[in-house]
Design a protein around this motif. Sequence first.
Motif, short mmCIF file in Angstrom:
data_model
loop_
_atom_site.label_atom_id
_atom_site.label_comp_id
_atom_site.label_asym_id
_atom_site.label_seq_id
_atom_site.Cartn_x
_atom_site.Cartn_y
_atom_site.Cartn_z
N HIS A 1 0.83 -1.20 0.00
CA HIS A 1 0.00 0.00 0.00
C HIS A 1 0.87 1.25 0.00
O HIS A 1 1.77 1.39 0.82
N PHE A 2 0.55 2.14 -0.94
CA PHE A 2 1.28 3.40 -1.09
C PHE A 2 0.29 4.55 -1.06
O PHE A 2 -0.86 4.41 -1.47
N GLY A 3 0.75 5.71 -0.61
CA GLY A 3 -0.04 6.92 -0.69
C GLY A 3 0.03 7.49 -2.09
O GLY A 3 0.78 7.00 -2.95
N GLY A 4 -0.74 8.52 -2.34
CA GLY A 4 -0.76 9.15 -3.65
C GLY A 4 0.59 9.71 -4.07
O GLY A 4 0.86 9.88 -5.25
N ASP A 5 1.44 9.99 -3.09
CA ASP A 5 2.77 10.52 -3.39
C ASP A 5 3.80 9.42 -3.65
O ASP A 5 4.97 9.71 -3.88
N GLY A 6 3.37 8.15 -3.60
CA GLY A 6 4.28 7.04 -3.86
C GLY A 6 5.02 6.54 -2.64
O GLY A 6 5.74 5.55 -2.70
N GLU A 7 4.86 7.21 -1.52
CA GLU A 7 5.51 6.75 -0.28
C GLU A 7 4.65 5.64 0.34
O GLU A 7 3.45 5.56 0.10
N LEU A 8 5.29 4.78 1.12
CA LEU A 8 4.55 3.72 1.78
C LEU A 8 3.45 4.33 2.64
O LEU A 8 3.64 5.38 3.26
N SER A 9 2.31 3.69 2.68
CA SER A 9 1.16 4.21 3.40
C SER A 9 1.42 4.27 4.91
O SER A 9 1.87 3.28 5.49
N PRO A 10 1.12 5.40 5.52
CA PRO A 10 1.30 5.49 6.98
C PRO A 10 0.27 4.64 7.74
O PRO A 10 0.44 4.36 8.91
N ASP A 11 -0.76 4.19 7.03
CA ASP A 11 -1.80 3.36 7.66
C ASP A 11 -1.47 1.87 7.61
O ASP A 11 -2.31 1.04 7.94
N GLY A 12 -0.28 1.55 7.18
CA GLY A 12 0.13 0.15 7.04
C GLY A 12 0.54 -0.10 5.62
O GLY A 12 -0.26 0.08 4.70
N ASP A 13 1.78 -0.52 5.42
CA ASP A 13 2.30 -0.63 4.05
C ASP A 13 2.07 -1.98 3.40
O ASP A 13 2.33 -2.14 2.22
N GLU A 14 1.56 -2.97 4.16
CA GLU A 14 1.29 -4.25 3.52
C GLU A 14 0.09 -4.94 4.16
O GLU A 14 -0.29 -4.65 5.28
N GLU A 15 -0.46 -5.86 3.38
CA GLU A 15 -1.61 -6.66 3.81
C GLU A 15 -1.38 -8.06 3.27
O GLU A 15 -1.11 -8.24 2.09
N ARG A 16 -1.47 -9.05 4.13
CA ARG A 16 -1.20 -10.44 3.73
C ARG A 16 -2.50 -11.24 3.71
O ARG A 16 -3.36 -11.06 4.55
N ALA A 17 -2.58 -12.15 2.72
CA ALA A 17 -3.77 -13.00 2.61
C ALA A 17 -3.38 -14.37 2.05
O ALA A 17 -2.50 -14.47 1.21
N THR A 18 -4.08 -15.38 2.53
CA THR A 18 -3.85 -16.75 2.05
C THR A 18 -5.10 -17.33 1.40
O THR A 18 -5.09 -18.49 1.00
N CYS A 19 -6.14 -16.54 1.28
CA CYS A 19 -7.37 -16.99 0.63
C CYS A 19 -7.04 -17.54 -0.76
O CYS A 19 -6.47 -16.83 -1.60
N THR A 20 -7.38 -18.79 -1.00
CA THR A 20 -7.02 -19.45 -2.25
C THR A 20 -7.51 -18.68 -3.47
O THR A 20 -6.77 -18.51 -4.44
N ALA A 21 -8.75 -18.19 -3.43
CA ALA A 21 -9.30 -17.47 -4.59
C ALA A 21 -8.52 -16.17 -4.84
O ALA A 21 -8.26 -15.81 -5.99
N LEU A 22 -8.15 -15.47 -3.79
CA LEU A 22 -7.41 -14.21 -3.93
C LEU A 22 -6.00 -14.47 -4.46
O LEU A 22 -5.52 -13.77 -5.35
#
Length: 175
Positions: free
Chosen positions: A130-151
């Motif tokens: 996750h990045f902000g509009g300025d291209g910097e990593l998002s201050p709200d959390g820069d990654e999200e992990r998922a193992t859902c097979t469909a995703l």
Amino acid sequence: MTAEPTFSDLFRLAERSAVHLEMRDSYMQSDPSYQAWRAGERDRVEDNDPAVRTWLRLMSETMERGVRVRRARICSVPESDYVRFEHHVTDANVRAGEEVRWLPRRRASDLAMPGNDFWVFDDQLVVFLHFGGDGELSPDGDEERATCTALVRMCSSAFEAVWERAVPHSEYKLS
């Protein structure tokens, strides 16, 4: 409770593959390497030497274990300054063992893709970046992990569709 593996650990834990899809024209403009490149410094040790650039060392170690690492970049043409910088430093990534391809954005219009850049590890885990509009990593959390097979399957499929159309780094010429 066991701590979640770090992002670097995900490469060390990968057994077969790690694929990455980049879809932005600008990232981390605060990066000192990018700032140096914009100032005219090219081929710096910090960008090219695995002994100095941690990413290159990690890629070399990952590839030496037999893990295939592929990166596909979708970019607008003419390319942004940041994409030109990425293109310049990508030679070092390729020497470290990454396979890299480029796809002009106009050739991706009919492909379905997630809304964020991502990595897929061993077709089992997707990590959205996750990045902000300025291209910097998002201050709200820069990654999200998922193992859902469909995703995971959707992201793997999107990556493969881009990879199939994209131009290998050694053949991609900037406009």
